[in-house]
Write an enzyme that holds these catalytic residues in place. Structure first.
Site, mmCIF file in Angstrom:
data_model
loop_
_atom_site.group_PDB
_atom_site.id
_atom_site.type_symbol
_atom_site.label_atom_id
_atom_site.label_comp_id
_atom_site.label_asym_id
_atom_site.label_seq_id
_atom_site.Cartn_x
_atom_site.Cartn_y
_atom_site.Cartn_z
ATOM 1 N N HIS B 95 0.828 -1.202 0.000
ATOM 2 C CA HIS B 95 0.000 0.000 0.000
ATOM 3 C C HIS B 95 0.871 1.264 0.000
ATOM 4 O O HIS B 95 1.850 1.349 0.731
ATOM 5 C CB HIS B 95 -0.904 -0.003 1.243
ATOM 6 C CG HIS B 95 -1.835 1.156 1.287
ATOM 7 N ND1 HIS B 95 -2.921 1.254 0.446
ATOM 8 C CD2 HIS B 95 -1.841 2.269 2.057
ATOM 9 C CE1 HIS B 95 -3.565 2.388 0.695
ATOM 10 N NE2 HIS B 95 -2.930 3.015 1.678
ATOM 11 N N GLY B 137 -0.004 -2.625 5.560
ATOM 12 C CA GLY B 137 1.111 -2.401 4.649
ATOM 13 C C GLY B 137 0.935 -3.064 3.298
ATOM 14 O O GLY B 137 1.676 -2.776 2.360
ATOM 15 N N GLU B 138 -0.009 -3.982 3.195
ATOM 16 C CA GLU B 138 -0.178 -4.718 1.941
ATOM 17 C C GLU B 138 -1.364 -4.158 1.152
ATOM 18 O O GLU B 138 -1.231 -3.154 0.472
ATOM 19 C CB GLU B 138 -0.281 -6.226 2.232
ATOM 20 C CG GLU B 138 1.025 -6.724 2.883
ATOM 21 C CD GLU B 138 1.053 -8.215 3.155
ATOM 22 O OE1 GLU B 138 0.729 -8.992 2.256
ATOM 23 O OE2 GLU B 138 1.408 -8.592 4.291
ATOM 24 N N MET B 139 -2.569 -4.733 1.289
ATOM 25 C CA MET B 139 -3.680 -4.237 0.485
ATOM 26 C C MET B 139 -4.574 -3.249 1.255
ATOM 27 O O MET B 139 -5.434 -2.597 0.658
ATOM 28 C CB MET B 139 -4.481 -5.418 -0.082
ATOM 29 C CG MET B 139 -3.656 -6.211 -1.107
ATOM 30 S SD MET B 139 -4.349 -7.834 -1.493
ATOM 31 C CE MET B 139 -5.658 -7.397 -2.629
#
Ligand SMILES: [Cu+2]
Lengths: 116, 339
Positions: B95, B137-139
């Site tokens: 992200h 931190g990812e999606m």
């Protein structure tokens, strides 16, 4: 599961020793092999076994790579460290209850030890 | 000249055939390597059997960037089928273009793995699938939001009803559909597989020698065993400048400090860079690492030791790993619902 004949043998061993020994019930030792990333007792894959308070399990590595047997169970926390083929380490179970035993390196190796 | 084990086996085979007076039909080496072939049956849980409707829905979700908070990152952004179901980066980008701490693992053959993620923290693909969607931190997606967004689209309402009749659009059905699609992503036949099946020339002589090194002097098979070339276990490989606790974050056992899950070697040629932190760009660098016996000796896996491989043995190992690359399996992309 440990076959009932094996359980009987183990119990018998404990009872016989009890008769022979005047003082206390002598504990038994049972070998648990690590073979093909499974726990094996007397040639049979086991995922659960029942033992008695005071009994000892001897974990013996029969694979060409290391294993690291441990338990984080409240009843009996231990870490046998890593050991290669041919070596063994022992744990004595001194309280009744259930202990989850695992290999840290290969978590598919999992076994429940019921201590009576 | 040193007699090579492969040649010895070939000699034995020739003798065997001669004794039988058999026809010249190609028979594989004396050893039976069939345990190195992928089992045709894909493992699947009883409560989420693989069906076409579930696979198709899972594929839609997998490639839909609206699964992320930014509506810009899909599962397929990092697990890109054109890059071996990974991303070609040392470590993932999530992200807001934030660089993450670990490399994107391939999702090839994850159906056959009991534990998911580098640290094995998910016990099923269903549990794994909804992790990265919600990780900040990812999606960076809110699951309730996602359920609302998908429910607003007739195309998804119909697809969910086809796949999971009466179960609705929920975190559970999203997870089940994604897991089903991931299960269908399995390795295809490689030169190595054809060689195991008896096509003597399917794999080069050099790669065959590499397989011998793999099984013997190289000690690779101690962890990369079985058809998927992994023990599904956790090992500290002694990588330099790496303080990631790895599996120790999940199980507080000393040997697991800095230990990560053994990845598959199938299609490994396609998933550079390598290691959980993307430290190595090429398979040659990876082989050199193992040949040194690792760099950081602190809590090093006990199977690791200097290998003393010759240049030709190292090259043959790389040739062998490249012989594990399967036939291309084209992916047809879904048309995503917009209303
Ligand atoms: Cu083990």
């Amino acid at each position: 599961m440990l076959k009932s004949s094996q359980q009987k043998l183990l119990h018998a061993a404990v009872i016989t020793t009890a008769l022979l020994t005047a003082s206390a019930v002598q504990a038994a030792e049972l070998v648990v092999d690590q073979h093909n990333k499974t726990f094996v007792v007397e040639g049979n894959k086991v995922e659960a076994i029942t033992i008695h308070v005071g009994d000892t399990l001897r974990f013996r590595n029969d694979d060409p790579f290391f294993h690291n047997i441990f338990s984080l169970s409240d009843l009996k926390t231990f870490d046998l460290g890593s050991f290669p083929k041919g070596q063994s380490k022992t744990v004595t179970f001194d309280k009744a209850g259930m202990v989850e035993v695992e290999c840290a390196i290969h978590p598919e190796m999992y076994m429940e030890v019921t201590v009576k | 000249m040193k007699t090579h084990p492969t040649l010895t086996r070939t000699a034995r085979k020739v003798l065997f055939i001669a004794c039988l007076g058999a026809a010249a039909s190609s028979v594989q080496a004396a050893e039976d390597y069939s345990s190195f072939l992928r089992p045709a049956e894909i493992p699947q849980p009883d409560n989420n059997r693989i069906t076409t409707a579930r696979t198709e829905l899972g594929k839609m979700l997998f490639f839909d960037p609206r699964l992320s908070g930014s509506n810009w990152i899909s599962c397929g952004t990092c697990h890109n089928p054109t890059l071996g179901w990974s991303d070609g980066l040392p470590t993932a980008i999530g992200h807001g273009m934030g660089v993450l701490g670990r490399a994107t693992p391939t999702i090839l053959n994850t159906a056959y793995q009991p534990l998911q993620f580098w640290d094995g923290r998910a016990r099923s693909l269903e549990k794994q699938a909804v992790g990265p969607i919600q990780a900040a931190g990812e999606m960076n997606q809110n699951m309730d939001e996602l359920v609302k967004e998908l429910s607003a689209l007739k195309g998804y309402r119909d697809a969910f009803e086809d796949a999971y009749p009466g179960e609705g659009i929920t975190e559970k059905t999203i997870a089940k559909a994604l897991a089903t699609y991931e299960r269908t992503i399995v390795s295809t036949e490689s030169p190595f597989d054809r060689w195991v099946k008896g096509e003597t020339h399917a794999m080069s002589k050099q790669a065959q020698q590499g397989f011998e090194v793999f099984l013997g002097k190289g000690r690779c098979v101690l962890c990369h065993g079985g058809f998927n070339f992994t023990d599904n276990g956790f090992h500290n490989l002694g990588l330099k400048n790496d303080d990631d606790p790895g599996r120790y974050g999940i199980r507080k056992v000393k040997i697991l400090k800095g230990a990560f899950k053994t990845p598959t070697l199938r299609d490994v040629e396609l998933t550079a860079p390598y290691m959980h932190n993307g430290a190595y760009k090429t398979l040659e660098e990876v082989v050199d690492h193992y040949n040194r016996g690792g760099d950081t000796k602190d809590n090093l896996d006990p199977n690791m030791q200097p290998l003393h491989l010759s240049a030709s043995e190292k090259a043959s190992l790389v040739a062998f790993m490249k012989a594990l690359t399967g036939e291309p399996a084209p992916v047809t992309l879904p048309r995503l619902p917009i209303e």
